[in-house]
Design an enzyme around this catalytic site. Structure first.
Site, PDB file in Angstrom:
ATOM      1  N   HIS A 199      36.014 -25.748   9.035  1.00 56.37           N
ATOM      2  CA  HIS A 199      37.321 -26.112   8.501  1.00 56.37           C
ATOM      3  C   HIS A 199      37.127 -27.329   7.602  1.00 56.37           C
ATOM      4  O   HIS A 199      36.209 -28.126   7.811  1.00 56.37           O
ATOM      5  CB  HIS A 199      38.300 -26.532   9.599  1.00 56.37           C
ATOM      6  CG  HIS A 199      38.606 -25.487  10.622  1.00 56.37           C
ATOM      7  ND1 HIS A 199      37.815 -25.266  11.721  1.00 56.37           N
ATOM      8  CD2 HIS A 199      39.663 -24.637  10.736  1.00 56.37           C
ATOM      9  CE1 HIS A 199      38.352 -24.316  12.472  1.00 56.37           C
ATOM     10  NE2 HIS A 199      39.472 -23.917  11.891  1.00 56.37           N
ATOM     11  N   ASP A 213      36.874 -30.572   9.445  1.00 58.37           N
ATOM     12  CA  ASP A 213      35.666 -30.726  10.265  1.00 58.37           C
ATOM     13  C   ASP A 213      34.605 -31.504   9.503  1.00 58.37           C
ATOM     14  O   ASP A 213      33.830 -32.266  10.079  1.00 58.37           O
ATOM     15  CB  ASP A 213      35.048 -29.368  10.621  1.00 58.37           C
ATOM     16  CG  ASP A 213      36.013 -28.437  11.300  1.00 58.37           C
ATOM     17  OD1 ASP A 213      36.898 -28.931  12.014  1.00 58.37           O
ATOM     18  OD2 ASP A 213      35.888 -27.215  11.108  1.00 58.37           O
TER      19      ASP A 213
END
Length: 442
Positions: free
Chosen positions: A107, A110
């Site tokens: 993501h 992340d």
């Protein structure tokens, strides 16, 4: 694949994991996953395209709703967001290459922490994309897919593209644009949409028809932008029935297929199936695989498992050989995945606090998938599993049965055939026999 080491080695004393065979007692070796072994005409490496989930492996801190962090990993120690992100990426690529994983997934948030400033977020992500590009070039590791986290920030508490506030939708679009730009820059092979909060908590305050129309328009806009800017990969939808919402619009594979068909998205989108999401929807993993395969949209897999005693998304590493063998039967008969791979969307347990535990978890998952695929191929090649199923439907292979499948038999004809043929004989489905075949080949 060369091992990527930054200025610091985070997994000291652990060398590259290699295949040593079923008799090995080395906990840092594969017993079943021989990446070059050819099964059903393709190497195990090409069948699976194994991927590390960046979020669970390098962002997770062991916390849960009842307690704080338990993981104290070195890569999360720096205060500066970008410097901490670089340490984390150094650790990630060291792990990925020591595990001999060909792919990773992430993501946007992340990779580097986001703020509420869109322009600053874009700059941060662009910096890390340049860093990741260097890592990929050094190691040969590829990006299987990326996605935008449109569910964690409080602005998305009522959804992103399905939010009743248009400004929230626009913020979600800004994130998706940046995530798509990152995917394209990193030669990502696919892009995933998981509608973590694209649903409702109560219909009392929800216009469901309008929200689903907004979701479809959002997906079209995202797809059109990516195609215009050179993305040639596949878009995936990842189903989940509930949690965190009461009901999510991507409930299961059948729901997603209906949605894609209704809103003219089937040509560009396929499905990324997560095991634990399948069970939360009241299905088996193999059921969801079959639904997607039958519709020609079996795109990618998120590998994990749930806990039979917990009705929530525990995201444990896969180790159920029977479940995966049945799933691999569907996988092989469908011809494998379309575009995607097997991503370990799983996390080590809260009390698994050693860096080495990440290795044990992934080794076990990769070995279990490999052993399940090998077993499934043996079942298809060496047992009467396929023959039995073919014979079970043989009445549709000729005569009136075949004419019915071809659409040339009407209701009156069916009634006449039933009268002419009399009562059908009782034929066993032999479920226990087939289950025994699975266990015999395991």
């Amino acid at each position: 694949m060369s091992v990527a080491l930054g200025d610091k080695e985070y997994f000291k004393g652990i060398s590259q994991v290699k295949y040593e065979g079923p008799e090995s007692d080395n906990p840092f070796a594969f017993r079943w996953y021989d990446e070059n072994r050819v099964v059903a005409g393709k190497s195990l490496k090409d069948h699976f395209k194994f991927s590390c989930a960046y979020w669970h492996s390098f962002n997770a801190d062991g916390s849960d709703p009842f307690g704080g962090p338990t993981f104290e990993f070195e890569w999360n120690s720096k205060q500066d967001a970008v410097e901490r992100a670089k340490d984390k990426m150094d650790a990630a690529f060291e792990f990925i290459t020591k595990m001999n994983l060909p792919y990773y997934c992430f993501h946007d948030v992340d990779v580097v922490d986001y703020t509420n400033d869109i322009a600053d977020n874009d700059r941060r992500l662009a910096t890390m994309v340049d860093y990741a590009k260097q890592k990929q070039q050094q190691t040969g590791v590829k990006l299987l897919w990326a996605t935008a986290n449109l569910f964690s920030h409080k602005r998305f508490m009522n959804g992103a593209s399905t939010n009743p506030d248009f400004l929230v939708l626009a913020h979600g679009a800004a994130q998706v644009k940046a995530a798509l730009d990152a995917t394209i820059a990193l030669d990502g092979e696919n892009y995933v949409f998981w509608g973590g909060r694209e649903g409702y908590m109560t219909l009392l305050n929800t216009n469901m028809k309008r929200e689903q129309e907004h979701l479809a328009r959002f997906l079209h806009a995202s797809k059109d932008y990516a195609r215009k800017n050179g993305f040639k990969g596949t878009f995936f939808i990842e189903p989940k029935p509930m949690e965190p919402t009461k009901h999510q619009y991507d409930y299961d594979c059948a729901t997603v297929i209906g949605f894609l068909r209704q809103y003219d998205l089937l040509n560009d989108f396929k499905i990324n199936i997560e095991v634990n999401h399948a069970t939360l929807a009241g299905h088996t993993f193999q059921h969801e695989l079959q639904v997607a395969a039958d519709a020609g949209v079996l795109g990618s897999l998120d590998a994990n498992r749930g806990d039979v005693q917990n009705g929530w998304d525990t995201d444990q590493f896969p180790n159920d050989l029977n479940e995966l063998t049945e799933a691999m039967l569907v996988f092989l008969e469908a011809g494998g995945l379309q575009g995607g791979g097997v991503n370990f969307d799983a996390k080590i347990r809260r009390n698994s606090t050693d860096p080495a535990d990440l290795f044990f978890a992934h080794i076990g998952g990769m070995d279990t998938f490999a052993r399940a695929l090998i077993t499934a191929d043996n079942i298809l090649q060496k047992s009467d599993y396929k023959k039995f199923r073919q014979e079970r439907y043989s009445s549709f292979d000729s005569g009136k049965g075949k004419q019915f499948e071809e659409g040339t038999v009407g209701l009156e004809d069916l009634r006449a055939y039933a009268i002419e043929s009399g009562e059908p004989e009782v034929r066993s489905g032999k479920q226990e026999y087939l289950e025994n075949i699975i266990n015999r080949f395991i």
